[in-house]
Enzyme design. Structure first.
Site, PDB file in Angstrom:
ATOM      1  N   GLU A  29       0.850  -1.197   0.000  1.00  0.00           N
ATOM      2  CA  GLU A  29       0.000   0.000   0.000  1.00  0.00           C
ATOM      3  C   GLU A  29       0.879   1.238   0.000  1.00  0.00           C
ATOM      4  O   GLU A  29       1.765   1.400   0.848  1.00  0.00           O
ATOM      5  CB  GLU A  29      -0.940   0.033   1.215  1.00  0.00           C
ATOM      6  CG  GLU A  29      -1.787   1.311   1.175  1.00  0.00           C
ATOM      7  CD  GLU A  29      -2.978   1.335   2.101  1.00  0.00           C
ATOM      8  OE1 GLU A  29      -3.195   0.357   2.855  1.00  0.00           O
ATOM      9  OE2 GLU A  29      -3.702   2.348   2.074  1.00  0.00           O
ATOM     10  N   GLU A  54       4.991   4.857   3.508  1.00  0.00           N
ATOM     11  CA  GLU A  54       4.431   6.148   3.927  1.00  0.00           C
ATOM     12  C   GLU A  54       5.610   7.077   4.200  1.00  0.00           C
ATOM     13  O   GLU A  54       6.597   6.674   4.814  1.00  0.00           O
ATOM     14  CB  GLU A  54       3.569   5.945   5.189  1.00  0.00           C
ATOM     15  CG  GLU A  54       3.056   7.173   5.872  1.00  0.00           C
ATOM     16  CD  GLU A  54       2.248   8.123   4.985  1.00  0.00           C
ATOM     17  OE1 GLU A  54       1.238   7.717   4.413  1.00  0.00           O
ATOM     18  OE2 GLU A  54       2.676   9.286   4.859  1.00  0.00           O
ATOM     19  N   ASP A 104      -2.262  11.881  -2.856  1.00  0.00           N
ATOM     20  CA  ASP A 104      -2.284  13.351  -2.968  1.00  0.00           C
ATOM     21  C   ASP A 104      -2.442  13.751  -4.434  1.00  0.00           C
ATOM     22  O   ASP A 104      -1.624  13.367  -5.266  1.00  0.00           O
ATOM     23  CB  ASP A 104      -0.980  13.945  -2.409  1.00  0.00           C
ATOM     24  CG  ASP A 104      -0.892  13.780  -0.895  1.00  0.00           C
ATOM     25  OD1 ASP A 104      -1.946  13.541  -0.263  1.00  0.00           O
ATOM     26  OD2 ASP A 104       0.229  13.885  -0.352  1.00  0.00           O
ATOM     27  N   LYS A 108      -2.792  21.930  -8.182  1.00  0.00           N
ATOM     28  CA  LYS A 108      -2.289  23.145  -8.831  1.00  0.00           C
ATOM     29  C   LYS A 108      -1.350  22.795  -9.983  1.00  0.00           C
ATOM     30  O   LYS A 108      -0.527  21.872  -9.857  1.00  0.00           O
ATOM     31  CB  LYS A 108      -1.531  24.012  -7.815  1.00  0.00           C
ATOM     32  CG  LYS A 108      -2.433  24.643  -6.800  1.00  0.00           C
ATOM     33  CD  LYS A 108      -1.677  25.589  -5.908  1.00  0.00           C
ATOM     34  CE  LYS A 108      -2.614  26.158  -4.856  1.00  0.00           C
ATOM     35  NZ  LYS A 108      -1.904  26.687  -3.715  1.00  0.00           N
ATOM     36  N   ASP A 140     -10.533  10.712  -5.344  1.00  0.00           N
ATOM     37  CA  ASP A 140     -11.714  11.580  -5.382  1.00  0.00           C
ATOM     38  C   ASP A 140     -11.572  12.627  -6.487  1.00  0.00           C
ATOM     39  O   ASP A 140     -12.530  13.321  -6.801  1.00  0.00           O
ATOM     40  CB  ASP A 140     -11.843  12.311  -4.041  1.00  0.00           C
ATOM     41  CG  ASP A 140     -10.524  12.991  -3.688  1.00  0.00           C
ATOM     42  OD1 ASP A 140      -9.596  12.269  -3.254  1.00  0.00           O
ATOM     43  OD2 ASP A 140     -10.391  14.211  -3.890  1.00  0.00           O
ATOM     44  N   THR A 170     -11.279   4.510   5.043  1.00  0.00           N
ATOM     45  CA  THR A 170     -10.031   5.150   5.472  1.00  0.00           C
ATOM     46  C   THR A 170     -10.353   6.582   5.910  1.00  0.00           C
ATOM     47  O   THR A 170     -11.462   7.082   5.657  1.00  0.00           O
ATOM     48  CB  THR A 170      -9.001   5.216   4.330  1.00  0.00           C
ATOM     49  OG1 THR A 170      -9.531   6.066   3.292  1.00  0.00           O
ATOM     50  CG2 THR A 170      -8.699   3.846   3.776  1.00  0.00           C
ATOM     51  N   PHE A 172      -9.385   9.418   4.707  1.00  0.00           N
ATOM     52  CA  PHE A 172      -9.746  10.317   3.613  1.00  0.00           C
ATOM     53  C   PHE A 172     -11.061   9.922   2.962  1.00  0.00           C
ATOM     54  O   PHE A 172     -11.820  10.792   2.546  1.00  0.00           O
ATOM     55  CB  PHE A 172      -8.594  10.445   2.599  1.00  0.00           C
ATOM     56  CG  PHE A 172      -7.636  11.515   3.014  1.00  0.00           C
ATOM     57  CD1 PHE A 172      -6.729  11.279   4.041  1.00  0.00           C
ATOM     58  CD2 PHE A 172      -7.683  12.772   2.445  1.00  0.00           C
ATOM     59  CE1 PHE A 172      -5.866  12.279   4.473  1.00  0.00           C
ATOM     60  CE2 PHE A 172      -6.828  13.786   2.869  1.00  0.00           C
ATOM     61  CZ  PHE A 172      -5.921  13.541   3.884  1.00  0.00           C
ATOM     62  N   GLU A 173     -11.345   8.646   2.900  1.00  0.00           N
ATOM     63  CA  GLU A 173     -12.647   8.261   2.354  1.00  0.00           C
ATOM     64  C   GLU A 173     -13.757   8.818   3.260  1.00  0.00           C
ATOM     65  O   GLU A 173     -14.739   9.391   2.775  1.00  0.00           O
ATOM     66  CB  GLU A 173     -12.776   6.742   2.225  1.00  0.00           C
ATOM     67  CG  GLU A 173     -14.058   6.365   1.500  1.00  0.00           C
ATOM     68  CD  GLU A 173     -14.239   4.863   1.367  1.00  0.00           C
ATOM     69  OE1 GLU A 173     -13.939   4.320   0.303  1.00  0.00           O
ATOM     70  OE2 GLU A 173     -14.675   4.239   2.355  1.00  0.00           O
TER      71      GLU A 173
HETATM   72  C1  LIG Z   1      -4.487  11.982   1.019  1.00  0.00           C
HETATM   73  S1  LIG Z   1      -3.610  10.973   2.118  1.00  0.00           S
HETATM   74  C2  LIG Z   1      -4.487   9.400   2.037  1.00  0.00           C
HETATM   75  C3  LIG Z   1      -4.173   8.511   3.191  1.00  0.00           C
HETATM   76  C4  LIG Z   1      -4.944   7.182   3.235  1.00  0.00           C
HETATM   77  N1  LIG Z   1      -4.616   6.365   2.086  1.00  0.00           N
HETATM   78  C5  LIG Z   1      -6.416   7.405   3.342  1.00  0.00           C
HETATM   79  O1  LIG Z   1      -7.147   7.000   2.424  1.00  0.00           O
HETATM   80  O2  LIG Z   1      -6.829   7.948   4.369  1.00  0.00           O
HETATM   81  C6  LIG Z   1      -2.132  10.608   1.210  1.00  0.00           C
HETATM   82  C7  LIG Z   1      -1.083   9.906   2.022  1.00  0.00           C
HETATM   83  O3  LIG Z   1       0.003   9.564   1.173  1.00  0.00           O
HETATM   84  C8  LIG Z   1       1.221   9.938   1.785  1.00  0.00           C
HETATM   85  N2  LIG Z   1       2.147  10.266   0.687  1.00  0.00           N
HETATM   86  C9  LIG Z   1       2.036  11.269  -0.190  1.00  0.00           C
HETATM   87  N3  LIG Z   1       3.031  11.217  -1.083  1.00  0.00           N
HETATM   88  C10 LIG Z   1       3.793  10.154  -0.757  1.00  0.00           C
HETATM   89  C11 LIG Z   1       4.974   9.586  -1.303  1.00  0.00           C
HETATM   90  N4  LIG Z   1       5.560  10.120  -2.370  1.00  0.00           N
HETATM   91  N5  LIG Z   1       5.480   8.491  -0.712  1.00  0.00           N
HETATM   92  C12 LIG Z   1       4.879   7.936   0.379  1.00  0.00           C
HETATM   93  N6  LIG Z   1       3.765   8.437   0.935  1.00  0.00           N
HETATM   94  C13 LIG Z   1       3.223   9.524   0.373  1.00  0.00           C
HETATM   95  C14 LIG Z   1       0.873  11.132   2.640  1.00  0.00           C
HETATM   96  O4  LIG Z   1       1.799  11.325   3.693  1.00  0.00           O
HETATM   97  C15 LIG Z   1      -0.509  10.755   3.146  1.00  0.00           C
HETATM   98  O5  LIG Z   1      -0.446   9.960   4.320  1.00  0.00           O
END
Ligand SMILES: C[S@@+](CC[C@H](N)C(=O)[O-])C[C@H]1O[C@@H](n2cnc3c(N)ncnc32)[C@H](O)[C@@H]1O
Length: 197
Positions: A29, A54, A104, A108, A140, A170, A172-173
């Site tokens: 994941e 992560e 993410d 932008k 999303d 999760t 964010f969901e």
């Molecule tokens: C929008 S959050 C979604 C978290 C989770 N999957 C959820 O659905 O709640 C995006 C996650 O990806 C991690 N993340 C973003 N870019 C990353 C990267 N290049 N490598 C590892 N983790 C990353 C962020 O720290 C964050 O925890």
């Protein structure tokens, strides 16, 4: 095989049975956040190995502690940027499933360069996946979804593209559901051709 030199071990067991581990299916994941889905999958499928990637240290610590408290011996946590993780820690054809839930979107224009699922990255994922296995991305963001679809030609994947109701529970969901989102974009990338990297 997974090269686990810099992986935090959630439990402190000494695992020397490399042949047994090598035979296990490995699911990865990307960006597990609070780890709800990673922990649930690992609890549901004890016969598989789960590797969570992560970049945020606080989340790595939190989820590692949770895995230990639940006595889950089939989770490894990798504190890394997911870009480096696949090139540095995984070998060709070593992964049976990859998923990223609500990555993410970098909406932008000036930040588009930070989006993870670019064509070169998809080619790297292809290389690390077993033939016939899948990478699944749920977002999303329609703009990110469209952008990822444009990255797929030449990456060795057959593409399935649909919308799905909330189902991962999760952080964010839940956040998007609270804001009245009723469906999300899902891309399933199935490896049909091997890409050399
Ligand atoms: C929008 S959050 C979604 C978290 C989770 N999957 C959820 O659905 O709640 C995006 C996650 O990806 C991690 N993340 C973003 N870019 C990353 C990267 N290049 N490598 C590892 N983790 C990353 C962020 O720290 C964050 O925890």
């Amino acid at each position: 095989m997974f090269k686990d030199t810099r992986v935090l071990m959630p439990d402190q067991e000494n695992r020397t049975d490399k042949n047994r581990q090598g035979a296990r299916q490995v699911e990865v994941e990307i960006g597990f956040g609070d780890g709800d889905y990673l922990i649930r999958r690992a609890s549901e499928c004890p016969e598989r190995m789960f590797i969570g990637i992560e970049k945020k240290t606080s989340l790595v610590t939190k989820v590692s502690k949770k895995a230990v408290s639940l006595n889950l011996s089939n989770i490894r946590i990798l504190r890394s940027c997911a870009k480096d993780a696949f090139s540095d820690h995984f070998t060709t054809g070593s992964v049976s499933r990859v998923y990223a839930l609500f990555p993410d979107p970098w909406p932008k224009k000036k930040h588009i360069k930070y989006r993870l699922f670019s064509s070169p990255y998809l080619r790297l994922l292809n290389n690390r996946l077993l033939f016939g296995s899948e990478a699944i991305i749920v977002t999303d963001s329609e703009a990110y979804h469209q952008w990822i679809l444009k990255q797929t030609p030449g990456t060795g994947f057959e593409v399935e593209n649909d919308t799905i109701p909330p189902q991962f529970d999760t952080k964010f969901e839940r956040k998007w559901v609270e804001q009245e989102f009723r469906s999300f974009f899902r891309i399933i990338l199935r490896k049909i051709e091997h890409i050399d990297t």
